[in-house]
Design an enzyme around this catalytic site. Structure first.
Site, mmCIF file in Angstrom:
data_model
loop_
_atom_site.group_PDB
_atom_site.id
_atom_site.type_symbol
_atom_site.label_atom_id
_atom_site.label_comp_id
_atom_site.label_asym_id
_atom_site.label_seq_id
_atom_site.Cartn_x
_atom_site.Cartn_y
_atom_site.Cartn_z
ATOM 1 N N CYS A 134 8.870 13.880 -21.792
ATOM 2 C CA CYS A 134 8.570 15.316 -21.784
ATOM 3 C C CYS A 134 8.400 15.865 -23.188
ATOM 4 O O CYS A 134 7.415 16.515 -23.505
ATOM 5 C CB CYS A 134 9.650 16.080 -21.047
ATOM 6 S SG CYS A 134 9.727 15.595 -19.325
ATOM 7 N N HIS A 135 9.396 15.643 -24.029
ATOM 8 C CA HIS A 135 9.331 16.258 -25.353
ATOM 9 C C HIS A 135 9.641 15.284 -26.467
ATOM 10 O O HIS A 135 9.963 15.674 -27.573
ATOM 11 C CB HIS A 135 10.258 17.471 -25.414
ATOM 12 C CG HIS A 135 9.994 18.421 -24.292
ATOM 13 N ND1 HIS A 135 10.725 18.413 -23.143
ATOM 14 C CD2 HIS A 135 9.045 19.351 -24.120
ATOM 15 C CE1 HIS A 135 10.239 19.310 -22.306
ATOM 16 N NE2 HIS A 135 9.228 19.897 -22.868
ATOM 17 N N GLY A 136 9.598 13.993 -26.134
ATOM 18 C CA GLY A 136 9.622 12.969 -27.175
ATOM 19 C C GLY A 136 10.965 12.657 -27.821
ATOM 20 O O GLY A 136 10.989 12.183 -28.949
ATOM 21 N N ARG B 289 7.883 22.911 -27.675
ATOM 22 C CA ARG B 289 8.040 21.566 -28.224
ATOM 23 C C ARG B 289 7.988 21.545 -29.744
ATOM 24 O O ARG B 289 8.457 20.594 -30.362
ATOM 25 C CB ARG B 289 6.924 20.653 -27.688
ATOM 26 C CG ARG B 289 7.100 20.306 -26.245
ATOM 27 C CD ARG B 289 6.303 19.087 -25.893
ATOM 28 N NE ARG B 289 4.897 19.186 -26.243
ATOM 29 C CZ ARG B 289 3.951 18.456 -25.702
ATOM 30 N NH1 ARG B 289 4.263 17.589 -24.773
ATOM 31 N NH2 ARG B 289 2.695 18.578 -26.061
#
Lengths: 179, 424
Positions: A134-136, B289
């Protein structure tokens, strides 16, 4: 006391007392009446009863991982190789430093809640640990966060070994064994 | 007929209402097609409510039945495919209309006094729309539905102290589960009606302050024309163009904006290799993000939506309106749009390589546009005044000034109240 000796009625004071009591009592009543509705949105008893899961370790070869459900959440059970154990024991992780020994009961077996501490995705297994799609966020073979937005290491569920080939995940009567 | 209407009019102000708010409602004669998107958003709202009610007749909000019931709608219900594709395409169309509507408001400075409440009720509508869309997206119970809900409910974990309890309370379970699905369905059915109420408030506010127009000042009465027939016809034309485009997506490309992974039933044990939100959330997702910290990311994302509310305060240019007479504002507007597209691109791709710094730079410029607007405006004002304003702007400024003093005199005569807030 005779009636004519009473001080004059202070209308403002009466209004204040009346309004305050009315609003406080009504407010408390409304707040109390809201509670059942708010509480009804919390997990119901059938959801809460999924508290423990049993998992067999049979057939998980070194280097392999098995995922079992616990409270509807995935739990990763990783059978670590000797190489992985030594490399994990020599490092303290990254953003949230913790010794590997504090994260396992038996260094061969790593048991983790497989939910990224960032926003709840299930990280994917990679050779070097886990990677959250999802967000690494990147986790090592001890479930410790190395890089990415996750604030904490992967959570450790309470679990205990009932035999060398079986564990119970979740809070049992006895407190979980610390190694 | 006359008798019936007369009978009603003696009991309810029907004719007067229609006359005042519709047929004779004064509308600026210089409105461009950019002013069509409010009524288009209204049409999409109607489509969504009608198709949604019919879908609810066949849909089953239960984790073990939901996915199959959507396929049942698609395969077995008469015209179920049509109603469902109208609804799923309508969601995208709704955001498209709202984004264009907002972009027009930003470009022409329509959020400026006296239309702040239009802008803020619009902001509330945007939040309601986002909440409704997000909850509706869980209902098909596919992989993207499931993991989208999982990520967004997790955002509340960033709340200090109560975070974890709040996430469990919102979900009614330790992860997104049956309890989450049933409550999202209940709220997804409720919120559109709250949106209708909010739209009515938005329109009441509109009819108090009237439509803005490309020039940026309130026009004199002689420059207004009755809404009917001029704008009923123009809105109908816009609606027919809209339906042409909408029909293309519904009939020829209905899956374009549906992630293929959402045709895989939800699996709480496995996250898809690459999860992305629907296109309309991509820029905000990229901002989330871009910040390498949970709480920081959540704050940045919430702020990226809410910061629009500050526009009436951030934009204090002395030149009326938005970009039309303000070249620097215009450049900033186009750069901001470009920045949003870059954020959308970043949000749509996995966070790897150069996309990570690109997302961070784009996030920085996103907020910088708001932060530096006042300074750029001041400098722009100075430059424009020194250079000499175009005659038409000069005329507008003085006519606006005249209208203001005029209004102030009226006000003083009527109520003897000092002060006038229209000055800022």
């Amino acid at each position: 006391m005779a009636d004519d000796e009473n001080p004059p009625i202070d209308e403002n004071r009466r209004d204040f007392i009346l309004n305050t009591t009315t609003s406080v009592v009504a407010g408390a009543g409304i707040a109390t009446a809201c509670w059942p509705f708010i509480s009804s949105m919390n997990p119901s008893s059938d959801v809460l009863s999924k508290a423990t899961s049993e998992a067999s370790l049979k057939g998980i070869e070194p280097g392999e991982m098995k995922t079992v459900p616990w409270q509807g959440k995935p739990v990763f059970i990783l059978h670590r190789t000797k190489k992985q154990i030594t490399s994990m024991e020599t490092s303290d992780g990254g953003k949230d430093p913790q010794a590997d020994a504090e994260r396992v009961q038996n260094p061969d077996w790593l048991v983790l809640v497989g939910i990224c501490t960032h926003l709840g995705c299930v990280p994917a297994r990679k050779k070097e640990g886990w990677f959250c799609p999802c967000h690494g966020s990147v986790y090592d073979n001890s479930g410790r966060v190395l890089t990415g937005p996750a604030p904490r290491n992967l959570e450790l569920p309470p679990y205990e070994f009932v035999s060398s080939e079986k564990i119970i995940i979740g809070k049992t009567e006895k407190p979980p064994i610390k190694s | 007929m006359k008798h019936v209407i007369g009978w009603i009019d003696r009991r309810f102000p029907l004719t007067a209402f229609v006359k005042h708010e519709l047929t004779e409602y004064p509308t600026p004669r210089n409105l461009s097609f950019w002013w069509n998107f409010g009524s288009l958003a209204g049409i999409v709202l109607v489509i969504q409510i009608i198709t949604g009610i019919f879908l609810a007749m066949h849909y089953k909000p239960d984790a073990s039945l939901a996915f199959d019931s959507v396929e049942h709608i698609m395969r077995e219900v008469n015209y179920g495919w049509l109603i469902r594709f109208m609804h799923s395409t309508g969601a995208s169309a709704f955001f498209a209309m709202i984004f264009i509507h907002m972009a027009r408001t930003l470009y022409y400075g329509s959020y400026r006094a006296p239309r702040e409440l239009m802008w803020w009720t619009g902001q509330v509508l945007l939040l309601l729309l986002m909440a409704t869309a997000f909850m509706g997206y869980l209902l098909p119970w596919g992989q993207m539905s499931y993991w989208g809900a999982q990520v967004i409910t997790s955002l509340f974990g960033a709340v200090p102290f109560l975070g974890d309890e709040m996430v469990i309370w919102l979900r009614g379970d330790f992860t997104v589960g049956n309890a989450t699905l049933t409550r999202f369905f209940a709220l997804h059915y409720l919120l559109p009606f709250i949106i209708v109420a909010a739209v009515i408030i938005h329109l009441v506010a509109l009819h108090a302050v009237r439509s803005s127009n490309p020039s940026g000042i309130n026009l004199k009465d002689k420059n207004n024309i009755p809404f009917h027939p001029y704008f009923t016809v123009k809105d109908l034309f816009g609606i027919s163009v809209f339906f042409t485009v909408y029909s293309y997506f519904v009939f020829f490309n209905p899956n374009l904006l549906i992630e293929a992974d959402n045709y895989i039933p939800a699996n709480p044990m496995q996250t898809p290799a690459h999860i992305v939100p629907e296109w309309y959330f991509l820029p905000f997702y990229a901002i989330l993000r871009a910040v390498p910290d949970l709480v920081g990311g959540v704050i940045a994302m919430a702020l990226s939506v809410m910061i629009f509310a500050a526009m009436p305060y951030l934009d204090r240019s002395k030149i009326p309106g938005g970009a039309r007479y303000r070249p620097i504002f215009r450049i900033m507007f186009y750069l901001f749009m470009l920045d949003i597209l870059v954020l959308g691109y970043v949000g749509a791709h996995p966070p790897e390589g150069f996309l990570v710094p690109l997302g961070q730079i784009a996030t920085f410029f996103y907020f910088a546009a708001f932060a530096f607007l006042r300074f750029f405006s001041k400098w722009e004002d100075k430059w424009l005044f020194n250079r000499g304003l175009p005659a038409e702007v000069q005329a507008m400024l003085s006519s606006e000034q005249a209208q203001k003093t005029d209004r102030r005199h009226h006000k003083k005569d009527r109520r003897e109240t000092p002060g006038d807030n229209h000055n800022d």
